[in-house]
Design a protein around this motif. Sequence first.
Motif, short mmCIF file in Angstrom:
data_model
loop_
_atom_site.label_atom_id
_atom_site.label_comp_id
_atom_site.label_asym_id
_atom_site.label_seq_id
_atom_site.Cartn_x
_atom_site.Cartn_y
_atom_site.Cartn_z
N SER A 93 -0.93 -15.97 -1.17
CA SER A 93 -1.14 -14.10 -1.05
C SER A 93 -1.92 -14.60 0.16
N PHE A 135 0.06 -13.71 3.29
CA PHE A 135 0.53 -13.21 3.52
C PHE A 135 0.05 -11.58 3.68
N LEU A 136 -1.17 -11.98 3.34
CA LEU A 136 -2.30 -10.98 3.67
C LEU A 136 -2.50 -11.00 5.35
N MET A 146 -0.01 -10.33 8.03
CA MET A 146 0.04 -7.98 7.42
C MET A 146 -0.59 -7.92 9.06
N PRO A 147 -1.81 -7.77 9.83
CA PRO A 147 -2.32 -7.14 10.20
C PRO A 147 -1.33 -7.77 12.20
N ILE A 180 1.40 -5.25 11.88
CA ILE A 180 1.58 -4.31 11.65
C ILE A 180 1.54 -3.68 12.99
N ILE A 214 3.97 -1.58 15.62
CA ILE A 214 3.54 -0.44 16.14
C ILE A 214 3.96 -1.08 17.80
N TRP A 228 6.92 -0.65 19.23
CA TRP A 228 7.68 0.64 19.04
C TRP A 228 7.40 1.54 20.16
N ALA A 229 6.26 1.27 20.62
CA ALA A 229 5.29 1.71 21.38
C ALA A 229 6.21 1.98 22.65
N THR A 273 9.22 3.11 23.16
CA THR A 273 9.77 5.02 23.05
C THR A 273 9.45 5.30 24.88
#
Lengths: 210, 93
Positions: free
Chosen positions: B48, B51-52, B55-56, B59, B63, B66-67, B70
Amino acid sequence: MAPRRVTPSGSLLLLSPQIPMPATAPGLPISNARLAMVIFLAFETMLFAACIAAFLVFRLSATAWPPADLPRLPITVTWLNTFVLIASGYAMTRAVGGLRRADQRQLERGLMAAGILGSIFLAVQGSEWIRLVRHGLTLSTGMYGATFYTLIGFHGVHVLSAVLWLLLLMVGVQRDRFRNRVRVPIELCAMYWYFVVAVWGALFYLVYLL
Amino acid sequence: MSLRHAASSAVTALILALPEQVLAQGCAMCRTTLAGSDDPLVGAINTSVIFLMSMPYLIVGSIGGWAYMTVRRHHAASPAETHESVEVEGDHT
């Protein structure tokens, strides 16, 4: 001296889409509204991640899951419901496609289909919850019930809010508010919708299949 | 030295003077639980935590990717407009 170029970025326009505003302001590759939505979704992802991490602690440490005296979760119905939610994501993609091509009919149909499929998903989830409660699985039935209802209920609230948002957008579309390249509210709603569909994939695997 | 500075210095000195073990008691439950290696809860908590913790990074990486894509797509689509948009008043003075 050249004049300073002011490039207004897209405002959120969540509930008042009547102000003409293009999806991305000229000169800016990413509008402020879209960036804000991405940050909001990042926050939401961490929220779900925290819930999933708590679930993993109980799930992976349990010797028997679900406990012998508690009902099994309905896998088949939930599989079908998962396909319904995925189909709603596809319908939303069609709606966004219609928006980009200025095809009002495709936009309306896509939004309506996404809304109806999202509502079906919620209705099936609700009926399954009622069935599980009747079989003795409640929020206070140990960690099994608590984690199930917290995770799935949390996601259900997100789907419900997405459906309500979609309803507001559909009213706007019916009133012809999304002409003049005003597409930020619909694209933001689509981002949120895709997020809800993607989170469901992870939750379905962890809660129902693991 | 003012009274406020003296008070903050005293608190800082007190914190630094505390033994390390006392500070480590913040997660006494986890520490005690994880001390026993046979318990399946140990593996569950470790999984756990990993996993946690990941995550940051996931993410921020998503992002960022993606940025980047784009912005790159935007530059490829309208290079002239993009160059214009970065011109500001001060550049021509």
